[in-house]
Motif scaffolding. Sequence first.
Motif, short mmCIF file in Angstrom:
data_model
loop_
_atom_site.label_atom_id
_atom_site.label_comp_id
_atom_site.label_asym_id
_atom_site.label_seq_id
_atom_site.Cartn_x
_atom_site.Cartn_y
_atom_site.Cartn_z
N ASP A 193 51.13 43.86 22.02
CA ASP A 193 50.28 44.14 23.19
C ASP A 193 49.59 42.93 23.81
OD1 ASP A 193 48.71 43.98 20.94
OD2 ASP A 193 47.42 45.67 21.44
N LYS A 194 48.99 42.08 22.97
CA LYS A 194 48.19 40.97 23.54
C LYS A 194 49.06 39.99 24.32
CE LYS A 194 44.41 40.27 20.51
NZ LYS A 194 44.56 39.76 19.17
N ALA A 196 52.02 40.57 25.49
CA ALA A 196 52.61 41.26 26.64
C ALA A 196 51.66 41.16 27.83
CB ALA A 196 52.89 42.72 26.30
N LYS A 197 50.39 41.35 27.58
CA LYS A 197 49.39 41.28 28.67
C LYS A 197 49.32 39.87 29.25
CE LYS A 197 46.08 44.97 28.09
NZ LYS A 197 45.88 45.48 26.72
N GLN A 200 53.18 37.00 32.48
CA GLN A 200 53.10 37.46 33.87
C GLN A 200 54.28 38.33 34.27
OE1 GLN A 200 52.51 34.17 36.45
NE2 GLN A 200 50.31 34.10 36.07
N GLY A 203 55.48 43.82 31.81
CA GLY A 203 54.48 44.87 31.92
C GLY A 203 53.65 44.98 30.64
N ASP A 204 52.40 45.44 30.77
CA ASP A 204 51.50 45.47 29.61
C ASP A 204 52.04 46.30 28.45
OD1 ASP A 204 49.93 43.95 31.17
OD2 ASP A 204 48.26 45.38 31.34
N SER A 205 52.77 47.38 28.76
CA SER A 205 53.25 48.20 27.64
C SER A 205 54.77 48.15 27.47
CB SER A 205 52.76 49.65 27.79
OG SER A 205 52.90 50.07 29.11
N TYR A 207 56.41 46.07 25.85
CA TYR A 207 56.77 45.66 24.49
C TYR A 207 57.19 46.86 23.62
CZ TYR A 207 52.43 47.51 22.61
OH TYR A 207 51.44 48.36 22.23
#
Length: 256
Positions: A193-194, A196-197, A200, A203-205, A207
């Motif tokens: 998650d970290k 991934a955020k 750029q 997308g945040d999720s 992963y």
Amino acid sequence: AIKPPKPFRGGIPICFPQFGTQGNLEQHGFARNRLWAIDDNPPPLPVNPAIKAFVDLILKPSEDDLKMWPHSFEFRLRIALGAGGDLSLTSRIRNTNTDGRPFSYTFAFHTYFSVSDISEVRVEGLETMDYLDNMKGKERFTEQGDAIVFESEVDKVYLAAPSKVAIIDHDMRRTFVVTKEGLPDAVVWNPWDKKAKAMQDFGDSEYKHMLCVEPAAVEKPITLKPGEEWKGRLGLSAVPSSYCSGQLDPLKVLHG
Ligand SMILES: O=P(O)(O)OC[C@H]1O[C@@H](O)[C@H](O)[C@@H](O)[C@@H]1O
């Protein structure tokens, strides 16, 4: 949209002549950011009778590439599809230096797999292997005897990994079988998650639905003298996997 020279996040980018940050070049080398040409007249390569269609590509260094990495090479890539959708990528790299100098490189087929849920995925074939942990300063560790599961960021280079690795996706009832030749190592990567955020172009999720298992030559660079050629192959197939009482038979998956 992908605007060169930005690498494509997905598919099978090719890391050459440098894997990761192991050298002075940009991360994963320049080959993944170049436009390849069709190779109309490739040197003979034995064709597996199961192959139904293939295309040959070639990459040669540009003037700018030669400034960053002063070696002349011909990198031929055959992308082949079998009747059942099996994919095979064969890389042939030749040293065409005319000044008598050898060159060394590291390499990976940076293969992204789409999975239903990373927390439910198991990788079999890498049990008890030694690996370098990119998250711990490339320190060397030994994997335990269980299949690999994912519950946090993973960035490992398995050394002298077996020629067959299976990615078992319970929810999809699908197993990806990765085979490799000429490529001793296997990189396994999920940013979690970290990271991934922080990325750029990711997308945040996202992963949760991907995993990279990358046949590679990382620990020991490959050295070619002028006129020498190296060959490395990646094979990919997706097979339906039956799922009974929470367990698959790993021997059956890996050895047919
Ligand atoms: O963001 P990039 O350059 O495509 O790299 C992604 C990842 O690729 C993996 O192969 C590396 O082991 C990781 O360290 C890296 O973060």
